[in-house]
Each structure stands twice: as structure tokens, then as C-alpha cells.
Design a protein around this motif. Sequence first.
Motif, PDB file in Angstrom:
ATOM      1  N   SER A 234       0.800  -1.226   0.000  1.00 55.53           N
ATOM      2  CA  SER A 234       0.000   0.000   0.000  1.00 55.53           C
ATOM      3  C   SER A 234       0.831   1.273   0.000  1.00 55.53           C
ATOM      4  N   GLY A 235       2.118   1.159   0.281  1.00 51.52           N
ATOM      5  CA  GLY A 235       2.915   2.368   0.395  1.00 51.52           C
ATOM      6  C   GLY A 235       2.873   3.211  -0.866  1.00 51.52           C
ATOM      7  N   GLY A 236       2.319   4.393  -0.788  1.00 49.66           N
ATOM      8  CA  GLY A 236       2.275   5.301  -1.909  1.00 49.66           C
ATOM      9  C   GLY A 236       1.211   4.955  -2.937  1.00 49.66           C
ATOM     10  N   GLU A 237       0.427   3.900  -2.674  1.00 48.88           N
ATOM     11  CA  GLU A 237      -0.578   3.482  -3.636  1.00 48.88           C
ATOM     12  C   GLU A 237      -1.751   4.456  -3.611  1.00 48.88           C
ATOM     13  N   VAL A 265      -8.338  -1.155   6.050  1.00 47.61           N
ATOM     14  CA  VAL A 265      -8.170  -0.636   4.691  1.00 47.61           C
ATOM     15  C   VAL A 265      -7.361   0.657   4.720  1.00 47.61           C
ATOM     16  N   ALA A 266      -7.632   1.511   5.692  1.00 48.82           N
ATOM     17  CA  ALA A 266      -6.887   2.761   5.818  1.00 48.82           C
ATOM     18  C   ALA A 266      -5.412   2.492   6.080  1.00 48.82           C
ATOM     19  N   LEU A 271      -3.700   5.729   4.517  1.00 49.81           N
ATOM     20  CA  LEU A 271      -4.584   6.896   4.527  1.00 49.81           C
ATOM     21  C   LEU A 271      -5.184   7.094   5.911  1.00 49.81           C
ATOM     22  N   PRO A 272      -5.646   8.304   6.206  1.00 51.83           N
ATOM     23  CA  PRO A 272      -6.363   8.530   7.465  1.00 51.83           C
ATOM     24  C   PRO A 272      -7.660   7.726   7.467  1.00 51.83           C
ATOM     25  N   LYS A 273      -8.043   7.212   8.629  1.00 48.04           N
ATOM     26  CA  LYS A 273      -9.289   6.446   8.711  1.00 48.04           C
ATOM     27  C   LYS A 273     -10.482   7.282   8.281  1.00 48.04           C
ATOM     28  N   ARG A 274     -10.418   8.594   8.559  1.00 43.32           N
ATOM     29  CA  ARG A 274     -11.539   9.465   8.226  1.00 43.32           C
ATOM     30  C   ARG A 274     -11.805   9.479   6.722  1.00 43.32           C
TER      31      ARG A 274
END
Length: 306
Positions: A234-237, A265-266, A271-274
Motif C-alpha cells: 500500500s505504500g504510496g498506492e 483498509v486505511a 490513509l487517514p481512517k476518516r
Amino acid sequence: MTGTTGTTGTLVLAGTPIGDVADAPPRLAAELEKADVVAAEDTRRLRRLTQALGVHTTGRVVSYFEGNESARTPELVEALTGGARVLLVTDAGMPSVSDPGYRLVAAAVEHDIKVTAVPGPSAVLTALALSALPVDRFTFEGFLPRKAGERLGRLRENAAERRTMVYFEAPHRLDDTLAAMAEVFGADRRAAVCRELTKTYEEVKRGPLGELAAWAAEGVRGEITVVVEGAPESGGEELDAAELVRRVQVREEAGERRKEAIAAVAADAGLPKREVFDAVVAAKNAAKNPDKAAGKAGGAAGGAKP
């Protein structure tokens, strides 16, 4: 604590060729000749194997397959505790790897009986090596459930798996399985279908799951091993909102609560969970009020400057 005594025998797990009989381990012939008991998944196949190897079994030959595995295990353990050398062979590959053997090994260990192996061919490792997919980390998933719903559920459990995955599949179910994999993992996920490994008509078909599903729809024959690339790091995806929502849904359908699914998923996407939460809520609202969502989209498009 486990160990052996001077009165107990030895259980030998022997790998057999997965196709080409010339791949038989050198020790296999010797073990077949000196075993007191040979437990075979199919005694007819065993007979053909011994004939091809030019060996003669002097010990007692018994069948040991899925249908009688539970009932025959105590009989074999009794022979082992009496000092017998019991050789276990399956139709192809290593015993207990999607084949009979696990129950007998567990029972032998419980009775402090020595268990050893004659390493041999493995469809799992052969397919993995030929797949051209990452081999540094992998997981063996065996056969998927036959029922469509259960099969989808199992695949959804694997959706976030980052290691390369290896599956066995029957040829008549291959097209449905690849289509389900394309649905859950994504049609662009790389995979390889390995057919008839080490045999005359060996074939390795590599490509995206969507293309492989279309290919398999025409019908495929032979023994099948499927290798699937793991989920991307996920890094940078960069993932759009629809993909974030899809990943949350996959996890929810696999049994996770929405809160945990969003958090996972976050974390995977960095990504932030929000942000993931907002995407899920937006998708939910759009599903409830499709006309309103379409109106907003149209308004936004009409108000945009050229």
C-alpha cells in the motif's frame, strides 16, 4: 515431550512423482522394498509405480484414502507401536499436503513414534517456481470450497493477503474459480495456471485473472495448480473512493465489523481512517438516493468552467 523407544517402529512419508516417474526420489524404491506395511492412497496406482520403478514390495499393502483414513489410522498406529516400518504414499506428491496423512502423523506423534520423510516432488513448489510471481513469501490455500457462495467467502478472506497464494483446483471448476478470483482480487491481478506439471502436455498460462478466466471458459483439462499474486503493497498506492469502498465491503463480507474493516483498509492504503470512512458513507448515501447523487454530479458538471 515426544521421542522414540526401542520397541516402536517408524512412519515414513514418501513423496511420489507428480507426473514423470523419473522424478521419483532415489530412496523411494528402497523404502518400498523394505517397508513392513505400505499404506497407499490407491493400491492400483502403487502397483503401476512399483512396476515402473522395477521394485517389489515384500510388506503388506493396505489402502489409505479419504474414505477410510479415520478407521484405518488406529490399525496403522498399532502396527507402528509393534515395531513395524510403515511407508505412506499418495497418488502424487507429498502425503498430507491436500492428501491423506495428517491424521496418521498426528496419531504417531501422540504415541511417541518416529516420523520421517523421503522428500519428493511437490506441485505446490513446482507451480510456484514456474509462475514468475514473487516466491520469497507464499501461502498454500489448497482446494477452495465447491459451492459458489462458500468459495467467494474464502477468497474474500484472502483479499488482503500480500503473499503469493497457491491453490489446487479441479479442471471442471477452474473457469468459475478464476472468474470469482477476478471479481474478488481484481481482473488485473497477475496469476498463473499450471496444468499437467511434469507430464507430456504440461502448460503454464500466465496473465491477469480476467484474461485467464476468459481462457478457461473454453474448457481446460488435466490436474491444475493456480498461483495468484498477493495484494499490492500500500505504500504510496493511490486508490480512488470506489476501490476503498470495495475493499471495506470485502472485509465486511468476510466477517469483520465495519469499524475494523475501515481501519484495516486505511492502514493498508496509508490513509487517514476518516478518508476511508467518508468514502464508505458517501457510497452508502449514493445507494440510498441515486437521483440526488446524480443531480449533484450533473450540477457540478454544469457549473464547471471550460
